[in-house]
Enzyme design. Structure first.
Site, PDB file in Angstrom:
ATOM      1  N   ASP A 232     -13.691   4.671   2.587  1.00 24.44           N
ATOM      2  CA  ASP A 232     -12.478   5.013   1.695  1.00 24.44           C
ATOM      3  C   ASP A 232     -11.187   3.851   2.334  1.00 24.44           C
ATOM      4  OD1 ASP A 232      -9.921   5.583   0.378  1.00 24.44           O
ATOM      5  OD2 ASP A 232     -11.033   7.442  -0.210  1.00 24.44           O
TER       6      ASP A 232
ATOM      7  N   CYS B 246      -9.539   5.854  -5.828  1.00 16.98           N
ATOM      8  CA  CYS B 246     -10.636   6.724  -5.315  1.00 16.98           C
ATOM      9  C   CYS B 246     -11.785   7.183  -6.350  1.00 16.98           C
ATOM     10  CB  CYS B 246     -10.158   8.140  -4.746  1.00 16.98           C
ATOM     11  SG  CYS B 246      -9.172   7.351  -3.067  1.00 16.98           S
TER      12      CYS B 246
ATOM     13  N   HIS C 103       6.811  -9.682  -9.249  1.00 21.40           N
ATOM     14  CA  HIS C 103       6.425  -9.330 -10.424  1.00 21.40           C
ATOM     15  C   HIS C 103       7.072  -7.918 -10.702  1.00 21.40           C
ATOM     16  CE1 HIS C 103       3.518  -8.194 -13.647  1.00 21.40           C
ATOM     17  NE2 HIS C 103       3.544  -9.557 -14.166  1.00 21.40           N
TER      18      HIS C 103
ATOM     19  N   LYS D  97     -17.585  12.598   1.072  1.00 25.09           N
ATOM     20  CA  LYS D  97     -16.623  12.603   0.341  1.00 25.09           C
ATOM     21  C   LYS D  97     -17.215  11.874  -0.820  1.00 25.09           C
ATOM     22  CE  LYS D  97     -12.012  10.673  -1.109  1.00 25.09           C
ATOM     23  NZ  LYS D  97     -10.932   9.980  -0.442  1.00 25.09           N
TER      24      LYS D  97
ATOM     25  N   ASP E  40     -14.919   2.278  -1.652  1.00 30.46           N
ATOM     26  CA  ASP E  40     -14.319   2.267  -2.920  1.00 30.46           C
ATOM     27  C   ASP E  40     -13.184   1.478  -3.274  1.00 30.46           C
ATOM     28  OD1 ASP E  40     -12.637   3.442  -1.193  1.00 30.46           O
ATOM     29  OD2 ASP E  40     -12.050   5.263  -2.230  1.00 30.46           O
ATOM     30  N   HIS E  41     -12.559   0.816  -2.313  1.00 33.40           N
ATOM     31  CA  HIS E  41     -11.417  -0.275  -2.542  1.00 33.40           C
ATOM     32  C   HIS E  41     -10.915  -0.560  -1.103  1.00 33.40           C
ATOM     33  CE1 HIS E  41      -8.691   3.197  -1.607  1.00 33.40           C
ATOM     34  NE2 HIS E  41      -9.297   3.994  -2.777  1.00 33.40           N
TER      35      HIS E  41
END
Length: 547
Positions: free
Chosen positions: A55, A95, A266, A143, A328-329
């Site tokens: 994760d 997630c 931004h 997880k 996941d990222h």
């Protein structure tokens, strides 16, 4: 065995394993074997599969130059003896939705996996379900997090109310924290417990199976740790490690990210930075320490990967097992004045993806790929027909030394990937098209928020938005994005969902409504003007939704 004994035993095993893999066993014993083995005792020779999914791991750490900041021996082992994807991305940088994409093989808007509360139905048929149906023994540890109904109340309310006209800090200020001494190895105890369980399962159960198996291990590291000061169920803004792992980090090599002035940020970035409690003053030492601790957490994650590889090697299963490492990222770790994820910037959206096993090329792969590609890849490995409606494409044609005749032909892989985000800490649905050297990011309804365009070959840290400099390229990429997803319509559907869910929750809260709102993760700001913020929510509820 005591704590120090376990630490020393784990360290000894890791050192021994690194020595063992010089040269790596695949090249010595099974380099010439095909992907589909001929061992008749194992279900016609189908490969076993082990997936280690962590994760918040920044995928750029698996290759130059970021990997020079921290020692990751088992990632480097997989890179040397397997296929490393240089451009692998999450399909949603948070997630639950990212994992929903991986387990379903479909883009998030197709499954309506909008946020950490809204994922897949618990009975959804995943690639692992299909593999079990076709003869694989399946096992999961750790997880999973791809189904609806989980995560904190704060997390879902922050997502539902992201378009309300207020700005509130939703996280604790990011901090670095050091615990233990130079012998303290098992910092993330829960992850080590499930890693031990998975390794024990390999040694005691998998070794005796007469059918192929697929093992999934989900780690929470290197996700930041909870910060109790953040209120209900806590946020997670603490980067926690020990001197043992910090010694694996080359402190002086850590890059201090450049931050734009607030006036040049931004608008969506400013909202994210503020809600993540990152708009205050940070010294260079604070930033470097946070990044160093994050890299140390990645080193601990790498050691857990090593435990699994060790178990496979010791049992002889490694020579007939496909090993996949991914996440996941990523983690921003103070890039763009943010921590956490929820962003399309590289640190957040770029994930690790390494695959090694029999007949897998030792190579660096530049094709853009994403998590939805895992589903068809697993079906390909198991020789299960791949549904035509999937968003992903099998990775096997990119990684095999030679393609087996009995692997079915596949549709041609496109030269782009899609990522989308609809959750908290961002006040707009966000859509990223990654193709060639370009990254195009669109927002909301295609006109109320300006897009971003980055040339990653010239600007790898995404400091200069060139959308106005190259308007024709921006328009071309926007047309391409809209041919893939009608994102203004999706944005409106998400806003409608958010409003409906919040109203439903408000009704269920009854007389406790105001008290609950006042004690969520935004409590420090909320309690200064509670009536003002409740009024803003009421105004939002009564407003129109652009559907």
């Amino acid at each position: 065995m005591g704590k120090e004994g376990r630490n020393e035993a784990s360290f000894t095993r890791i050192v021994a394993l690194i020595v063992l893999f010089q040269p790596f066993v695949f090249r010595a014993t099974v380099g010439a074997k095909p992907l589909l083995l001929s061992d008749s005792s194992r279900d016609c020779g189908k490969l076993n599969v082990v997936i280690v999914m962590c994760d918040s791991f920044d995928g750029r750490l698996t290759f130059h130059p970021e990997n020079e900041t921290v020692a990751l021996p088992f990632v480097n082992l997989m890179k040397r003896d397997g296929s490393l994807f240089l451009n692998a991305y999450t399909n949603s940088p948070i997630c639950c939705p990212s994992r929903a994409a991986m387990w379903s093989g479909l883009f998030n808007h197709l499954t309506e996996s909008w946020n950490n509360f809204k994922g897949l139905d618990p009975n959804y048929t995943t690639w692992m379900d299909l593999m079990e149906k076709h003869g694989y023994y399946t096992q999961k540890y750790g997880k999973i997090d791809y189904t609806s109904g989980h995560h904190s109340l704060s997390n879902r309310i922050e997502a539902w109310t992201r378009n309300v006209d207020f700005l509130l800090r939703q996280e604790g200020r990011p901090v670095a924290e050091l615990i233990g001494d130079k012998k303290y190895m098992r910092v993330m105890k829960k992850d080590w417990e499930i890693t031990d369980k998975a390794a024990t399962w390999i040694r005691s159960k998998a070794i005796n199976l007469t059918q192929p198996f697929v093992l999934y291990l989900g780690l929470n590291l290197p996700h930041p740790y909870p910060s109790p000061s953040s209120g209900e169920n806590y946020g997670a803004s603490t980067f926690l490690t020990s001197p043992y792992w910090l010694e694996r980090v080359m402190y002086k090599a850590i890059r201090i990210p450049k931050w734009s002035p607030f006036s040049e940020m931004h608008p969506v970035d400013y909202y994210s930075s503020y809600t993540k409690n990152c708009t205050g003053k940070f010294t260079q030492k604070e930033i470097r320490d946070i990044r160093a601790h994050y890299y140390a957490m990645c080193a601990e994650t790498d050691a857990m990967l090593g435990e699994i590889i060790s178990a496979l090697s010791e049992t002889g299963l490694l020579k007939r097992t496909l090993v996949i490492f991914t996440a996941d990222h990523g983690e921003l770790a103070m890039e763009h004045r943010q921590f956490y994820k929820m962003s399309m910037y590289e640190a957040s959206s770029h994930i690790p993806l390494l695959i090694m096993g029999p007949n897998i090329k030792s190579q660096l792969i530049s094709n853009v790929v994403s998590l939805v590609d895992i589903y068809p890849t697993m079906l390909d490995v198991a020789r299960i027909p791949v549904p035509k409606n999937l968003s992903g494409y099998s990775l096997l044609p990119l990684i095999l030394e030679k393609t087996e005749n009995n692997i079915p032909s596949r549709k041609q892989r496109p030269g782009w990937i899609l990522s989308e985000f609809h959750g908290c800490n961002v006040n707009s649905s966000t859509y990223m098209l990654r193709t060639g050297k370009w990254k195009y990011i669109a927002y909301s309804d295609d006109h109320s928020v300006s897009p971003q365009l980055f040339d990653l070959s010239a600007d790898p840290y995404e400091l200069t938005n060139v959308a106005t400099k190259f308007p024709k390229m921006a328009q071309t990429l926007n047309r391409k994005l809209r041919s893939i997803i009608n994102y203004p319509k999706v944005s409106a559907l998400v806003e409608l969902y958010n409003k409906q869910q919040f109203i439903k929750w408000k009704q269920s809260a009854g007389q406790n409504y105001s008290d609950i709102l006042a004690n969520l993760r935004w409590h420090q700001d909320w309690k200064k003007h509670p009536k003002k913020y409740e009024h803003a929510i009421d105004k939002w509820i009564k407003g129109n939704t652009n559907l």
